[in-house]
Design a protein around this motif. Structure first.
Motif, PDB file in Angstrom:
ATOM      1  N   SER A  54      70.597 -19.791 -20.119  1.00  0.00           N
ATOM      2  CA  SER A  54      71.939 -20.069 -20.969  1.00  0.00           C
ATOM      3  C   SER A  54      72.186 -21.601 -21.239  1.00  0.00           C
ATOM      4  N   VAL A  55      72.744 -21.829 -22.506  1.00  0.00           N
ATOM      5  CA  VAL A  55      73.113 -23.165 -22.963  1.00  0.00           C
ATOM      6  C   VAL A  55      74.486 -22.966 -23.369  1.00  0.00           C
ATOM      7  N   TYR A  56      75.478 -23.946 -22.803  1.00  0.00           N
ATOM      8  CA  TYR A  56      76.837 -23.662 -23.349  1.00  0.00           C
ATOM      9  C   TYR A  56      77.615 -24.870 -23.288  1.00  0.00           C
ATOM     10  N   PRO A  57      78.709 -25.306 -24.044  1.00  0.00           N
ATOM     11  CA  PRO A  57      79.367 -26.557 -23.870  1.00  0.00           C
ATOM     12  C   PRO A  57      80.486 -26.457 -22.668  1.00  0.00           C
ATOM     13  N   ALA A  58      80.738 -27.683 -22.128  1.00  0.00           N
ATOM     14  CA  ALA A  58      81.754 -27.350 -20.825  1.00  0.00           C
ATOM     15  C   ALA A  58      83.199 -27.313 -21.553  1.00  0.00           C
ATOM     16  N   ALA A  59      83.858 -26.683 -20.819  1.00  0.00           N
ATOM     17  CA  ALA A  59      85.308 -26.268 -21.013  1.00  0.00           C
ATOM     18  C   ALA A  59      85.765 -27.844 -21.134  1.00  0.00           C
ATOM     19  N   SER A  65      83.658 -32.801 -17.742  1.00  0.00           N
ATOM     20  CA  SER A  65      84.241 -33.408 -18.860  1.00  0.00           C
ATOM     21  C   SER A  65      85.277 -34.471 -18.393  1.00  0.00           C
ATOM     22  N   SER A  66      86.106 -34.221 -17.558  1.00  0.00           N
ATOM     23  CA  SER A  66      87.252 -35.112 -17.304  1.00  0.00           C
ATOM     24  C   SER A  66      86.749 -36.326 -16.824  1.00  0.00           C
ATOM     25  N   HIS A  67      85.595 -36.440 -16.219  1.00  0.00           N
ATOM     26  CA  HIS A  67      84.861 -37.615 -15.410  1.00  0.00           C
ATOM     27  C   HIS A  67      84.049 -38.469 -16.254  1.00  0.00           C
ATOM     28  N   HIS A  68      83.945 -37.740 -17.466  1.00  0.00           N
ATOM     29  CA  HIS A  68      82.932 -38.491 -18.549  1.00  0.00           C
ATOM     30  C   HIS A  68      83.621 -38.572 -19.790  1.00  0.00           C
ATOM     31  N   LYS A  69      83.248 -39.564 -20.465  1.00  0.00           N
ATOM     32  CA  LYS A  69      83.715 -39.480 -21.957  1.00  0.00           C
ATOM     33  C   LYS A  69      83.008 -39.054 -22.801  1.00  0.00           C
ATOM     34  N   GLY A  70      81.798 -38.267 -22.553  1.00  0.00           N
ATOM     35  CA  GLY A  70      81.081 -37.756 -23.549  1.00  0.00           C
ATOM     36  C   GLY A  70      81.355 -36.269 -23.814  1.00  0.00           C
ATOM     37  N   PHE A  71      80.420 -35.566 -24.372  1.00  0.00           N
ATOM     38  CA  PHE A  71      80.327 -34.095 -24.868  1.00  0.00           C
ATOM     39  C   PHE A  71      79.364 -33.550 -24.083  1.00  0.00           C
ATOM     40  N   VAL A  72      80.032 -32.732 -23.109  1.00  0.00           N
ATOM     41  CA  VAL A  72      78.879 -32.299 -21.906  1.00  0.00           C
ATOM     42  C   VAL A  72      78.687 -30.652 -22.143  1.00  0.00           C
ATOM     43  N   LEU A  85      74.374 -32.245 -19.264  1.00  0.00           N
ATOM     44  CA  LEU A  85      73.947 -33.337 -20.276  1.00  0.00           C
ATOM     45  C   LEU A  85      75.191 -33.407 -21.065  1.00  0.00           C
ATOM     46  N   SER A  86      75.063 -34.770 -21.713  1.00  0.00           N
ATOM     47  CA  SER A  86      76.325 -35.224 -22.316  1.00  0.00           C
ATOM     48  C   SER A  86      75.837 -35.639 -23.476  1.00  0.00           C
ATOM     49  N   ALA A  87      76.394 -35.366 -24.618  1.00  0.00           N
ATOM     50  CA  ALA A  87      75.965 -35.897 -26.115  1.00  0.00           C
ATOM     51  C   ALA A  87      77.216 -37.140 -26.206  1.00  0.00           C
ATOM     52  N   SER A  88      76.851 -37.807 -27.351  1.00  0.00           N
ATOM     53  CA  SER A  88      77.795 -38.797 -27.627  1.00  0.00           C
ATOM     54  C   SER A  88      78.868 -38.378 -28.622  1.00  0.00           C
ATOM     55  N   SER A  89      78.832 -37.274 -29.407  1.00  0.00           N
ATOM     56  CA  SER A  89      79.747 -36.574 -30.186  1.00  0.00           C
ATOM     57  C   SER A  89      79.562 -35.079 -29.842  1.00  0.00           C
ATOM     58  N   ASP A  90      80.840 -34.606 -30.539  1.00  0.00           N
ATOM     59  CA  ASP A  90      80.874 -32.959 -30.360  1.00  0.00           C
ATOM     60  C   ASP A  90      79.908 -32.570 -31.343  1.00  0.00           C
ATOM     61  N   GLU A  91      79.412 -33.181 -32.534  1.00  0.00           N
ATOM     62  CA  GLU A  91      78.794 -32.631 -33.673  1.00  0.00           C
ATOM     63  C   GLU A  91      77.236 -32.738 -32.892  1.00  0.00           C
ATOM     64  N   GLU A  92      76.874 -33.719 -32.134  1.00  0.00           N
ATOM     65  CA  GLU A  92      75.662 -34.095 -31.534  1.00  0.00           C
ATOM     66  C   GLU A  92      75.587 -32.989 -30.637  1.00  0.00           C
ATOM     67  N   GLY A  94      76.685 -29.930 -30.732  1.00  0.00           N
ATOM     68  CA  GLY A  94      76.336 -28.749 -31.112  1.00  0.00           C
ATOM     69  C   GLY A  94      75.110 -28.535 -31.536  1.00  0.00           C
ATOM     70  N   LYS A  95      74.552 -29.598 -32.263  1.00  0.00           N
ATOM     71  CA  LYS A  95      73.165 -29.466 -32.840  1.00  0.00           C
ATOM     72  C   LYS A  95      72.151 -29.229 -31.832  1.00  0.00           C
ATOM     73  N   TRP A  96      72.316 -30.056 -30.534  1.00  0.00           N
ATOM     74  CA  TRP A  96      71.492 -29.767 -29.419  1.00  0.00           C
ATOM     75  C   TRP A  96      71.510 -28.311 -28.985  1.00  0.00           C
ATOM     76  N   ILE A  97      72.815 -27.756 -28.832  1.00  0.00           N
ATOM     77  CA  ILE A  97      73.008 -26.422 -28.262  1.00  0.00           C
ATOM     78  C   ILE A  97      72.374 -25.396 -29.342  1.00  0.00           C
ATOM     79  N   SER A  98      72.376 -25.563 -30.655  1.00  0.00           N
ATOM     80  CA  SER A  98      72.028 -24.479 -31.530  1.00  0.00           C
ATOM     81  C   SER A  98      70.719 -24.795 -31.504  1.00  0.00           C
ATOM     82  N   ALA A  99      70.007 -25.746 -31.447  1.00  0.00           N
ATOM     83  CA  ALA A  99      68.598 -26.001 -31.627  1.00  0.00           C
ATOM     84  C   ALA A  99      67.768 -25.478 -30.505  1.00  0.00           C
TER      85      ALA A  99
END
Length: 184
Positions: A54-59, A65-72, A85-92, A94-99
């Protein structure tokens, strides 16, 4: 499958103190590789999407998430390892997860696909030869049912087999109803 590449922060899995490392990730078909730098020829490591469960965003409230500024986001694998993993933006992110999810679906298709044509071919072959086999089997079944029934009826059933197929079907259905009533 989609192809993606870009820097992602990866939570180190070695060492007591977990630290984020900047890694160049590539997704190519069903392979995810990561490198120290984009120009590196040899990846630090790679894995197949077949092991990703599975692939899913962190709450937003999660520790990662709280220890890190990125989008985990997380990649769970069948080997029990979770890539954080952590991306530089929410959009980024989202792209990784959907791909990854899209390629996971495609990666699972080739394994299953050959079953269908082969299955169809087999069933057609069975039908083609099954016509002949089936009629023989039908007679054998009747013969079997006859011997188990009383001797007087078996001789008459035996004769009815010589009659065209309509009677054969009636004997088979009769045989079926007989066996059903036995089960009840």
């Amino acid at each position: 499958g989609k192809r993606m590449e870009g820097f992602l922060q990866k939570m180190g899995d070695k060492g007591v103190v977990k630290s984020w490392k900047n890694r160049w990730f590539t997704l190519d078909g069903n392979v995810i590789s990561y490198f120290k730098q984009p120009e590196d020829a040899v990846p630090i490591s790679f894995f197949l999407l077949q092991i990703v469960t599975s692939v899913y965003p962190a709450a937003a409230s999660s520790q990662d998430s709280s220890h890190h500024k990125g989008f985990v986001f997380y990649l769970d694998t069948t080997e029990g390892r979770t890539f954080i993993l952590s991306a530089s933006s929410d959009e980024e992110r989202g792209k990784w997860i959907s791909a990854i999810l899209g390629n996971m679906e495609e990666a699972s298709l080739p394994i299953a696909a050959p079953r269908y044509p082969m299955g169809k071919k087999n069933s057609n072959n069975n039908n083609a030869s099954g016509g002949k086999k089936g009629s023989k089997a039908g007679q054998d079944n009747n013969g079997g049912a006859d011997t188990s029934s009383s001797s007087s009826s078996s001789s008459t059933d035996g004769l009815s087999l010589a009659v065209p197929s309509t009677t054969t079907t009636t004997t088979t259905t009769a045989g079926r109803t007989r066996s059903n009533s036995r089960q009840q």
